[in-house]
Enzyme design. Structure first.
Site, short mmCIF file in Angstrom:
data_model
loop_
_atom_site.label_atom_id
_atom_site.label_comp_id
_atom_site.label_asym_id
_atom_site.label_seq_id
_atom_site.Cartn_x
_atom_site.Cartn_y
_atom_site.Cartn_z
N HIS A 213 1.37 -1.21 0.07
CA HIS A 213 -0.05 0.04 -0.12
C HIS A 213 1.02 1.10 0.31
O HIS A 213 1.30 1.74 1.12
CB HIS A 213 -1.23 -0.02 1.48
CG HIS A 213 -2.38 1.31 0.95
ND1 HIS A 213 -3.47 1.09 0.55
CD2 HIS A 213 -2.02 2.14 1.08
CE1 HIS A 213 -3.80 1.69 0.60
NE2 HIS A 213 -2.93 3.13 1.07
N HIS B 118 1.29 4.93 -2.45
CA HIS B 118 1.25 5.95 -3.86
C HIS B 118 1.91 6.73 -4.00
O HIS B 118 2.60 7.32 -3.81
CB HIS B 118 0.34 7.08 -3.13
CG HIS B 118 -1.18 6.77 -2.12
ND1 HIS B 118 -2.34 5.46 -1.99
CD2 HIS B 118 -1.85 6.34 -0.74
CE1 HIS B 118 -2.55 5.59 -1.28
NE2 HIS B 118 -2.28 5.79 -0.32
N TYR C 199 -8.20 17.19 -1.31
CA TYR C 199 -6.52 18.33 -0.92
C TYR C 199 -6.26 18.26 -2.40
O TYR C 199 -6.06 17.12 -3.19
CB TYR C 199 -6.33 17.08 0.49
CG TYR C 199 -6.06 16.17 -0.46
CD1 TYR C 199 -5.21 15.23 -0.14
CD2 TYR C 199 -6.93 14.50 0.08
CE1 TYR C 199 -4.46 13.62 -0.65
CE2 TYR C 199 -6.52 12.89 -0.80
CZ TYR C 199 -4.84 13.48 -0.73
OH TYR C 199 -4.61 12.22 -1.19
N ARG D 259 -14.75 12.17 4.07
CA ARG D 259 -13.39 13.44 3.76
C ARG D 259 -12.67 13.43 2.88
O ARG D 259 -11.87 14.33 1.86
CB ARG D 259 -13.46 13.37 5.10
CG ARG D 259 -11.77 12.84 4.89
CD ARG D 259 -10.62 12.87 6.58
NE ARG D 259 -10.16 11.13 6.56
CZ ARG D 259 -9.07 10.97 6.12
NH1 ARG D 259 -8.24 12.05 5.32
NH2 ARG D 259 -8.32 9.91 6.19
N TYR E 298 -11.57 1.15 0.40
CA TYR E 298 -11.21 1.85 1.87
C TYR E 298 -12.37 2.82 2.57
O TYR E 298 -13.23 3.19 2.48
CB TYR E 298 -10.62 3.07 1.98
CG TYR E 298 -9.87 4.02 3.12
CD1 TYR E 298 -9.48 3.62 4.30
CD2 TYR E 298 -9.59 5.49 2.29
CE1 TYR E 298 -9.09 3.72 4.23
CE2 TYR E 298 -8.68 6.07 3.13
CZ TYR E 298 -8.19 5.76 4.75
OH TYR E 298 -7.22 6.49 5.47
N ASP F 60 2.34 2.94 3.41
CA ASP F 60 0.29 4.17 3.02
C ASP F 60 2.44 5.58 2.47
O ASP F 60 1.07 6.78 3.05
CB ASP F 60 0.24 4.39 3.90
CG ASP F 60 -0.65 5.33 4.02
OD1 ASP F 60 -1.43 5.01 2.76
OD2 ASP F 60 -1.04 5.98 4.71
C1 0GY Z 1 -4.51 6.28 2.35
C2 0GY Z 1 -4.77 7.04 3.02
C3 0GY Z 1 -5.59 8.70 2.70
C4 0GY Z 1 -6.00 8.60 1.87
C5 0GY Z 1 -6.32 8.66 0.53
O1 0GY Z 1 -7.36 7.71 -1.34
C6 0GY Z 1 -6.74 8.95 -1.02
O2 0GY Z 1 -6.82 10.07 -0.54
O3 0GY Z 1 -5.73 6.91 0.11
C7 0GY Z 1 -6.38 9.03 4.21
O4 0GY Z 1 -6.08 10.48 3.87
O5 0GY Z 1 -6.83 8.31 4.81
O6 0GY Z 1 -3.68 5.95 2.17
O7 0GY Z 1 -5.94 5.35 2.62
#
Ligand code: 0GY
Length: 289
Positions: free
Chosen positions: A27, A29, A45, A126, A153, A245
């Protein structure tokens, strides 16, 4: 980036824990760079750019060999930054995309060729305007035919309402970050017991024992999160994944040191057998089979 947005840790320490050969960060990004891959107009965001080169350098520094890159909400349904990272990473990378219900079969096939193996359904209000469940179900039915799975999620408070939907999904289902438990309530609380019961009842449901930094109320030793992750690793050794993460979007309390996060692994998964399953065998089965 947003004024209160925290960039990732500038110099994570080298972890003391050495992961098994072939370990997968399941996990993480990539964000931007915005000049090449602009953020979605619908985003909630605006992050700091976190390009693939930085992700791949961090992976090597932490002792990992492979990554699963998850499409984050700031890029909406435009998976270009993700696909670009997959093409560069080749066989060392797999992806989780966010798609529209009207995506063509040809576009799905292209994504498969690039290394996408799942779609993500985001229920965190959010972060997104949550899509209708019927729409998600149609997407799940289409990607099931490709052998893909679904990554979900959600927040613990929504688990009860979402359970019937989760149980109808025709694929393997991976729930991010242990379903985001409120760790103040403890592992014996009915909310976490509900999560454990769901995993007990449905053998197609997996979870990521990730994000102690997001869930902890005590701070960077993450001790209060350990019992939750341990219970899942012990109870479901073949259905757990782990991820950094990175680059930790929307962290407000602190920015974790990724080396410290890696050093939490042997605490939540004691013993080489559990670590081999968590870091290698489980993610390889799900993303590389
Ligand atoms: C995560 C966490 C977040 C954000 C996202 O898709 C997203 O923007 O996943 C979070 O803000 O909790 O790592 O999944």
């Amino acid at each position: 980036m947003d004024a209160d947005y925290l960039p990732p840790h500038p110099a994570p320490r080298k972890p003391g824990y050495v992961p098994p050969a072939g370990a997968v960060d399941a996990h993480c990004h990539v964000f931007g760079p915005a000049a090449k891959f602009p953020y979605a107009p619908t985003r909630k965001y605006t992050p700091c750019d976190a390009p693939k080169e930085q992700l791949f350098a961090l992976r090597a520094h932490l002792g990992f060999s492979r990554s699963v890159i998850v499409q984050a909400s700031c890029h909406g349904r435009n998976n270009d930054a993700l696909i670009d990272a997959l093409r560069h990473g080749g066989e060392t990378v797999r992806g989780v995309a966010v798609v529209s219900p009207d995506i063509s079969d040809a576009a799905l096939a292209d994504m498969h060729a690039a290394g996408v193996r799942a779609v993500r359904f985001n229920f965190v209000k959010r972060l997104v305007d949550v899509a209708p469940e019927a729409e998600m179900m149609r997407i799940a039915e289409r990607v099931a035919r490709l052998g893909w799975h679904v990554v979900v999620y959600l927040e613990a408070a929504d688990l009860e309402d979402l359970t019937p939907f989760l149980l109808q999904l025709p694929t393997t289902v991976v729930i991010d970050h242990m379903g985001r438990p409120d760790v103040a309530k403890g592992v014996a609380h009915k909310d976490f017991r509900r999560f454990l019961r769901l995993m007990d009842a449905a053998e197609n449901i997996w979870t990521k024992v990730s994000c102690p930094e997001r869930l902890s109320l005590t701070g960077p030793d993450y001790e209060d999160v350990v019992p939750f992750a341990r219970a899942l690793v012990q109870g479901f050794p073949d259905r757990v994944l782990w991820g950094t993460d990175w680059p930790h979007p929307n962290m407000k309390s602190h920015m974790p040191d990724d080396g410290v996060l890696v050093d939490v692994i042997p605490i939540i998964a004691p013993g080489r057998k559990a670590q081999q399953a968590l870091l290698v065998d489980n993610p390889m089965r799900l993303y590389w089979a």
